[in-house]
Design an enzyme around this catalytic site. Structure first.
Site, PDB file in Angstrom:
ATOM      1  N   SER A 143       0.859  -1.177   0.000  1.00 26.62           N
ATOM      2  CA  SER A 143       0.000   0.000   0.000  1.00 26.62           C
ATOM      3  C   SER A 143       0.890   1.220   0.000  1.00 26.62           C
ATOM      4  O   SER A 143       2.079   1.140   0.366  1.00 26.62           O
ATOM      5  CB  SER A 143      -0.883   0.009   1.256  1.00 26.62           C
ATOM      6  OG  SER A 143      -1.502   1.261   1.453  1.00 26.62           O
ATOM      7  N   TYR A 156      -2.434  -1.243  10.328  1.00 23.83           N
ATOM      8  CA  TYR A 156      -2.353  -1.327   8.871  1.00 23.83           C
ATOM      9  C   TYR A 156      -1.021  -0.771   8.367  1.00 23.83           C
ATOM     10  O   TYR A 156      -0.346  -1.390   7.542  1.00 23.83           O
ATOM     11  CB  TYR A 156      -3.523  -0.559   8.261  1.00 23.83           C
ATOM     12  CG  TYR A 156      -3.711  -0.766   6.777  1.00 23.83           C
ATOM     13  CD1 TYR A 156      -4.405  -1.872   6.290  1.00 23.83           C
ATOM     14  CD2 TYR A 156      -3.205   0.147   5.846  1.00 23.83           C
ATOM     15  CE1 TYR A 156      -4.598  -2.062   4.931  1.00 23.83           C
ATOM     16  CE2 TYR A 156      -3.395  -0.037   4.487  1.00 23.83           C
ATOM     17  CZ  TYR A 156      -4.096  -1.138   4.036  1.00 23.83           C
ATOM     18  OH  TYR A 156      -4.272  -1.320   2.688  1.00 23.83           O
TER      19      TYR A 156
END
Length: 261
Positions: A143, A156
């Site tokens: 990401s 995350y």
């Protein structure tokens, strides 16, 4: 570019980014093993539809990637049913948003298990076969949060930074073997996970959904547009190609200018 006679396992591929990548790999001729949650009939319809559309073999395994034993079973199923795992795409992921002091420990454990530990376990089980065959492509869907942080996303961000680091280590350990390992780092992609964040913005601010979308994009992504699963699929196919044979350990951003700011 052809991936004919190659077998790809794509985790989290019943929707969103994973499905976009699975479609692209099937379009390049690869046989594909899907994985993910969903209604049994809908998954079978998806599996059969991909097989018919692209003329490749398509399978499905419902491994829960939070459980290492089921990841081992997924890779074993692909090898036994299709003969090999030549391409491994570690895509499955979850999110939880909260300040660090309020972040539930069980949600931290769940995010790390699926977004980071599952990547390790998949590689761990797929690598021996790739080494025996002298060819493999490992694509880890990290990401933009593997490069930069955002508030309230401790687990995350930590997991995706970990995926980028794991990618580099695997690339070094497999250098010269015919195996490459790279990370793809998308910015905002309109997936079910991101749609939940849009809905939360719309609800908390009592604004229309299109305005919430624009707000989400405007805060981070200068292009003002979402990255699409098809665009990520195109990048995945390139990374599997001979043209990318010397691209390994890379962390490739597709973020609409997010990290250029």
């Amino acid at each position: 570019m052809t991936l004919t006679q190659k077998v790809a396992v794509v985790t989290g591929s019943t929707s969103g980014i994973g499905l976009g990548i699975a479609r692209a790999l099937a379009g390049a001729g690869a046989d594909v093993v899907l994985n993910g949650f969903g209604e049994v009939g809908a998954i079978e319809e998806l599996r059969a539809g991909l097989a018919a559309e692209f003329g490749v073999r398509v399978g499905y395994h419902g491994a829960d990637l939070s459980k290492p034993s089921e990841i081992a079973a997924l890779i074993a199923h692909a090898e036994e049913t299709f003969g090999s795992v030549d391409v491994l795409v570690n895509n499955a992921g979850i999110q939880h948003v909260a300040p660090v002091e309020d972040f539930p420990a069980e949600r931290w454990d769940a995010v790390i298990a699926l977004n980071l530990s599952a990547v390790f376990h998949g590689i761990h089980h797929a690598l021996p076969g790739m080494k025996r065959r002298g060819w493999g492509r490992i694509l880890n869907i990290a990401s933009v949060h593997g490069h930069v942080a955002s508030v309230n996303k401790a687990a995350y961000v930590a997991a995706k930074h970990g995926v980028v680091g794991l990618t580099k280590t695997v690339a070094l350990e497999t250098a010269g073997t015919g195996i490459t390992c790279n990370a793809i780092c998308p910015g905002w992609v309109l997936t079910p996970l991101v749609q939940k964040q849009i809905d939360a913005i719309a609800s908390s601010k009592n604004i229309p959904e299109p305005q919430a979308r624009a707000e989400l994009l405007g805060a981070k992504q200068p292009s003002g547009a979402f990255v699409t699963p098809d665009e990520l699929g195109g990048l995945a196919v390139f990374l599997c190609s001979d043209s990318a044979a010397q691209m390994t350990g890379a962390s490739l951003l597709m973020d609409g200018g997010w990290t250029a700011q």
